[in-house]
Design an enzyme around this catalytic site. Structure first.
Site, PDB file in Angstrom:
ATOM      1  N   GLN A 118     -13.733   2.054  -2.700  1.00 60.81           N
ATOM      2  CA  GLN A 118     -13.729   0.650  -2.308  1.00 60.81           C
ATOM      3  C   GLN A 118     -15.022   0.347  -1.577  1.00 60.81           C
ATOM      4  OE1 GLN A 118     -10.594  -0.650   0.283  1.00 60.81           O
ATOM      5  NE2 GLN A 118      -9.337  -1.368  -1.428  1.00 60.81           N
ATOM      6  N   ALA A 159     -13.912 -11.297   5.310  1.00 55.98           N
ATOM      7  CA  ALA A 159     -13.868  -9.897   4.890  1.00 55.98           C
ATOM      8  C   ALA A 159     -13.482  -9.842   3.420  1.00 55.98           C
ATOM      9  CB  ALA A 159     -12.856  -9.122   5.715  1.00 55.98           C
ATOM     10  N   VAL A 200      -6.120 -11.021   6.729  1.00 58.09           N
ATOM     11  CA  VAL A 200      -6.947 -12.221   6.551  1.00 58.09           C
ATOM     12  C   VAL A 200      -6.060 -13.455   6.505  1.00 58.09           C
ATOM     13  CG1 VAL A 200      -8.921 -11.153   5.394  1.00 58.09           C
ATOM     14  CG2 VAL A 200      -6.960 -11.900   4.044  1.00 58.09           C
ATOM     15  N   TRP A 219       0.833  -1.202   0.000  1.00 59.00           N
ATOM     16  CA  TRP A 219       0.000   0.000   0.000  1.00 59.00           C
ATOM     17  C   TRP A 219       0.866   1.250   0.000  1.00 59.00           C
ATOM     18  CZ3 TRP A 219      -0.787  -4.217   3.145  1.00 59.00           C
ATOM     19  CH2 TRP A 219      -1.949  -4.959   2.887  1.00 59.00           C
ATOM     20  N   ARG A 228      -4.226   6.043  -2.828  1.00 61.66           N
ATOM     21  CA  ARG A 228      -2.944   5.371  -3.031  1.00 61.66           C
ATOM     22  C   ARG A 228      -1.953   6.360  -3.613  1.00 61.66           C
ATOM     23  NH1 ARG A 228      -4.162  -0.354  -3.181  1.00 61.66           N
ATOM     24  NH2 ARG A 228      -5.559  -0.471  -1.398  1.00 61.66           N
ATOM     25  N   HIS A 246      -7.208   1.803   2.371  1.00 61.45           N
ATOM     26  CA  HIS A 246      -8.287   0.839   2.142  1.00 61.45           C
ATOM     27  C   HIS A 246      -9.394   1.118   3.150  1.00 61.45           C
ATOM     28  CE1 HIS A 246      -5.292  -1.890   4.542  1.00 61.45           C
ATOM     29  NE2 HIS A 246      -5.635  -0.835   5.216  1.00 61.45           N
TER      30      HIS A 246
END
Lengths: 652, 395
Positions: free
Chosen positions: B260, B363, B303, B162, B246, B220
């Site tokens: 998003q 997620a 995740v 990122w 970004r 995000h």
């Protein structure tokens, strides 16, 4: 990470075409960004440090295709003379360098590498240099352990001592090193270096120095294989702007077992390809043991999290194919991952291994079930929906603009709300400033939606005669001015910043630049403020005849519209046309009409303005009976009288 | 004879009247231009008070011979007038719709909802129908929420995933509220210290060993997972649409700001199969029942397991084109099972007590711009933020 099939086949049988292999890897491991001839360009994810080597990828391919990996045995023999007679390693910071291994190889002959070695390096995008340097690079790619070779003659010793000191220490402020890429690195005391008695000869884990580099005159070499602390390597590499094959690997963590394996593999290759004698023993400082990690998980848990029953036998065989040791105790599997799988620590990590090798696309349809909770009501989101719908109904087109603007905007645009505070902020005029803007146009985070909206109007002027636009978006301002009380937020709340949702709208017409456009933007604003509470707002215009408003959308609930019973009796409408002196305001006229009409007042509509003359309808209504014309006549004459007192003339 | 003469005169004048009526009617019908005038014409010539009706009524008072002579004449005129009116009515009716039906339609003035709004609403509708709640979160985030609490520690190589815009902060040190996860024992707190960055920038937020959380533009919508769980407890089904940033060069495929939609579910027994099924049905609901999705492994620190989902390229219908690099598939989202550490952080931050070990969750993060580009066939992401009405007004 480039994976040449030819190289891969040194360690494992591959019966797949490059494209087929890419597909197998894509569905279970990594995506190939490209396949060129027999080289796959794999997108190795940051968690899989083990796959930044051909051997690591061979293991992965082996697990996916049920093949065993074979690795050549070392053949070299150590000389009787011990390396420690010539070399002493002193690690001053064992936290940043927990393990350092060195070997000495004497009497090497520096030449061009053999064809196969040159090809291997070229296939992963490296430029062959000479046999020793090529071997260190080869081993880096083969095993993933960065190595370095120093030319022994070039190292300085203290007081003509026969022993060479390799010192792993923090750089001194102001120290410099000419790196192998011919750039001078300015070092500081946060950076770890490898030094001889006098000067740094390499930036630890990142890049070697030119002054101790192996060249055609080199006869004896010191081979380094070490572990450097990931965070420190990353910080140094970032601040030097030097991202190398070595730093990328150290950053991601290390497999302690590799240090020794790699130095021996390199020694073996050097002894075989460059001649020379490998002195006895490894000069070592520090020893890192692979942490013994065991993960306890039951087959039941795995089934629960994946959502499909995968047999115990299958589960165990998947884990074993990946190099894990699996023991079964009661209902639990005790999984010991191999030392190179630094990413396997939690039961969830084991679930991932089983799921990805089983195949995500084989999972059955299985929709969410379970209890639903009543979701909360978010007034702000509701209000935004309302505003958007209203603006669209009123004929405004929706635009989105960038959240940034530049210095010129901040200087030229009148920020009504921030002007007063500007002096307290210095140069940023009440804006949040971006620390790392990529262009001057993104120096600030927007504090208002208007500047971009006005820019949009200019942009569209050539294509449209009439422009009505609006934007709904977030703006933010700093709140740490002395003028504004400090906000103490909840734990973790963003402090020092006020972020708000704004609505802004602008109108421009090529034909009508007059008061009608002002009335239109005001009308739109009034329509919105009928149903929602609006505290701070701005309604204004530019010299070019763009009319606009902006306000912060509140999270107060909307006021509801309440029904008024339809009139049972007919009303009466009268028109008045008057010429008023300039100083008379419409609000005064409206006030007179309302006052005189009293409870018969139903509304007043200004329908024409021409210079100083105004024409308007006045609507009268009695809720309980039909109005008589005479009643209204009487009110009208009172209104006229009052207007005349203001200096108005009635047009007949 | 006088009687006979009179009778003759009467007879004559009646016939004369009839012919005069006819004459005047013929002249008048020509100038009758619309239905209303025709109506008046009808009343004038055939109405109860019309001259012809008068004559017809007076027939009964006449002698048989007169009746014989005048009767048929008068009735013939009546019929003639009726026909005249009917013909005219038809002519008029014809004129009323006599235009070129192939003329182009004229579009009433309408306003335009931004295509991203339209798409976000589409996405929201699908998830709301599956019981999801819509939650909003801040665009200005702290380093802590954007990264640390999402299991992306400082100086972790995963941070390279990122590129981040940072906010220059000049917050005075006493404004530090401390880390949201700081110890509850105030004695263990360390005195806030200046951050090592520069003398004028003091960091903000948490204070862990002198390293403060900086302010940044969220990369995000995932930090809202944590924020949402401060005031909720499982089971939850939440989506978070919003703008993210970004720090990268813009081109036809990249924007510095874009949208998003985060989504996450936490409950007892939520599985990977639930995640994949939810996402596959989402793709079908938005893009059509025939559109297929496929899953690949991937990695996101918050995740575990982590996956990416591709769907059929809509531009070539999966045949392969330049937009999908000839693969027939386009990557549309990243997802996974919420990492146990993130679940633990959520439970620590939350006001309600719940044991993260009892729950699992998934997620996902959808790139709205990319979706909308595929859906409408838009080739340049920058158009969304251009303010160019030639673009906006196409949707």
């Amino acid at each position: 990470m480039l994976l040449p099939l030819k190289w891969l086949k040194d360690y494992i049988k591959v019966n797949l075409s490059p494209k087929q292999l890419a597909e197998v890897l894509m569905f279970s491991s990594f995506e190939a960004e490209g396949v060129q001839e027999d080289v796959l360009n794999l997108n190795v994810t940051p968690n899989r440090s083990d796959c930044l080597s051909i051997l690591g990828l061979a293991r992965e391919v082996g697990a996916l295709t049920n093949q065993k990996v074979s690795f050549p045995q070392n053949k070299f023999r150590e000389a009787k003379t011990a390396a420690s007679e010539f070399l002493e390693v002193k690690v001053q910071d064992s936290k940043l360098c927990p393990q350092y291994c060195a070997r000495i190889i004497k009497g090497v002959k520096i030449t061009k590498s053999p064809q196969w070695l040159r090809e291997r390096l070229e296939s992963v995008g490296l430029r062959p240099i000479n046999n020793v340097v090529d071997i260190t690079n080869f081993v880096l790619f083969e095993l993933g352990q960065p190595l370095h070779a120093f030319s022994m003659q070039k190292l300085k010793t203290k007081n003509q001592k026969s022993k060479i000191d390799i010192i792993v220490r923090k750089a001194k402020k102001g120290e410099k090193i000419l790196a192998l890429d011919e750039k001078v690195c300015e070092l500081d005391d946060s950076m770890l270096v490898i030094a001889d008695a006098e000067r740094p000869i390499a930036v630890a884990g990142i890049i070697g120095g030119e002054e101790a580099a192996v060249d055609e005159k080199t006869k004896d070499i010191i081979l380094e294989s070490a572990i450097f602390e990931p965070k420190s390597v990353r910080l140094t590499s970032k601040s030097l702007g030097a991202r190398t094959d070595s730093s990328v690997r150290f950053e991601r963590g290390f497999d302690p077992a590799l240090t020794e394996m790699a130095i021996n593999r390199a020694a073996d290759l050097i002894a075989g390809l460059c001649g020379g004698e490998v002195l006895g023993g490894i000069v070592r400082v520090g020893k890192v043991r692979s942490a013994k990690r065991t993960i306890k998980i039951s087959v039941e848990e795995i089934k629960f999290l994946i959502g499909i029953e995968i047999s115990e036998k299958r589960t165990i065989s998947i884990l074993k194919s990946l190099g894990c040791v699996v023991k079964k105790i009661n209902k639990n599997l005790i999984v010991t991952p191999p030392s190179y799988r630094l990413d396997l620590n939690l039961p969830a990590d084991i679930v991932e291994e089983v799921a990805r090798l089983y195949g995500y696309n084989k999972l059955p349809e299985n929709y969410l079930d379970g209890e639903l909770y009543p979701p909360g009501k978010d007034n702000l989101l509701e209000n935004i929906k309302f505003i958007r719908a209203e603006m669209l109904k009123m004929g405004f087109d929706e635009v989105y603009n960038s959240s940034f603007y530049g210095e010129n905007v901040v200087r030229t645009f009148r920020f009504a709300s921030s002007e007063a505070k500007a002096s307290h902020y210095g140069t940023n005029h009440g804006h949040l400033e971006i620390e790392n803007p990529m262009s001057p146009e993104e120096k600030y985070f927007r504090a208002s939606l208007l500047p971009s909206l006005l820019k949009d109007i200019e942009l569209n002027e050539n294509n449209f005669d009439e422009i009505k636009i609006f934007e709904i978006g977030k703006v933010a301002t700093p709140t740490f001015s002395p003028l504004i009380p400090r906000q103490i937020g909840e734990q973790g709340e963003i402090e020092g910043v006020k972020e708000e949702l704004h609505i802004a709208a602008a109108i421009f017409s090529k034909k009508e630049k007059d008061v009608r456009k002002y009335r239109e933007i005001k009308g739109a604003f009034e329509k919105l403020s009928e149903t929602m509470s609006v505290k701070d707002f701005i309604i204004d215009f530019t010299q070019n005849g763009i009319y606009y408003f902006e306000f912060s959308v509140s999270s107060q609930p909307l006021l509801k519209t309440s029904f008024k019973p339809l009139p049972k009796f007919p009303g009466i409408t009268r028109d008045l046309s008057i010429i008023v002196p300039k100083q008379v305001k419409w609000s005064q006229i409206e006030e007179i009409v309302k006052k005189e009409a009293g409870n018969l007042f139903q509304g007043v509509e200004l329908f024409d303005i021409y210079e100083n003359s105004l024409a308007f309808h006045i609507n009268f209504l009695h809720p309980e009976r039909t109005l008589k014309s005479e009643e209204v006549d009487e009110i009208i004459s009172k209104i006229i009288k009052n207007l005349e007192n203001l200096g108005a003339k009635i047009r007949k | 004879m006088v009687e006979g003469e009179l009778a003759f005169n009467l007879h004559y004048s009646m016939l004369d009247k009839l012919s005069k009526i006819k004459e005047s009617a013929l002249a008048e019908i020509k100038t009758t231009k619309n239905a209303e005038a025709l109506q008046n014409f009808e009343i004038k010539y055939l109405g109860r008070k019309s001259k012809l009706n008068e004559i017809l009524r007076s027939l009964s008072t006449l002698s048989d011979e007169e009746k014989r002579q005048i009767g048929p004449e008068a009735n013939a005129l009546k019929k003639e007038l009726e026909e005249m009116i009917e013909t005219k009515r038809k002519t008029l009716a014809k004129t009323a719709v006599d235009f070129d039906f192939s003329l182009p339609g004229l579009l009433p003035k309408i306003s335009h909802k931004h295509p991203l709004t339209q798409f976000l609403e589409k996405v929201e509708d699908v998830f709301v129908s599956m019981g999801f709640e819509v939650v909003d979160g801040p665009e200005i985030e702290s380093d802590e929420y954007n990264f640390d609490l999402l299991n992306i520690p400082k100086e972790h190589p995963a941070r390279d995933m990122w590129d981040t815009y940072y906010i220059k902060s000049e917050i005075r040190p006493e404004m530090n509220s401390g880390s949201p996860l700081r110890s509850e024992n105030p004695k263990s707190e360390t005195t806030p210290t200046y951050s090592p960055y520069s003398p004028t920038s003091w960091g903000i937020g948490g204070d862990k060993g002198g390293q403060k959380s900086k302010l940044l533009l969220r990369t995000h919508t995932s930090p809202v997972q944590l924020r949402a769980m401060k005031t909720r407890k499982p089971p939850v089904r939440i989506i978070v649409p919003g703008r993210v940033f970004r720090h990268e060069a813009t081109d036809a495929g990249h924007e510095k700001n874009f949208y998003q939609c985060e989504g996450f579910v936490i409950d007892k027994g939520v599985s990977l199969a639930n995640l994949v099924s939810t996402l596959k049905i989402f793709v079908k609901r938005v893009f059509g029942e025939k559109v297929e999705a496929r899953v690949r492994p991937s990695y996101f620190p918050f995740v575990e397991p982590g996956i990416e989902v591709d769907m059929n390229c809509l531009i070539c219908n999966g045949k392969g084109c330049s937009a999908c690099k000839q693969s027939g598939w386009v990557e549309i989202l990243g997802a996974g099972m919420i990492h146990p550490k993130v679940l633990e952080n959520m439970s620590k931050l939350g006001k309600a007590k719940w044991n993260p070990k009892d729950y699992s969750g998934f997620a996902f993060g959808l790139g709205i711009d990319r979706f909308a580009m595929l859906y409408y066939g838009i080739n340049d992401i920058r158009l969304f933020y251009s303010g160019d009405l030639r673009f906006n007004c196409q949707f």
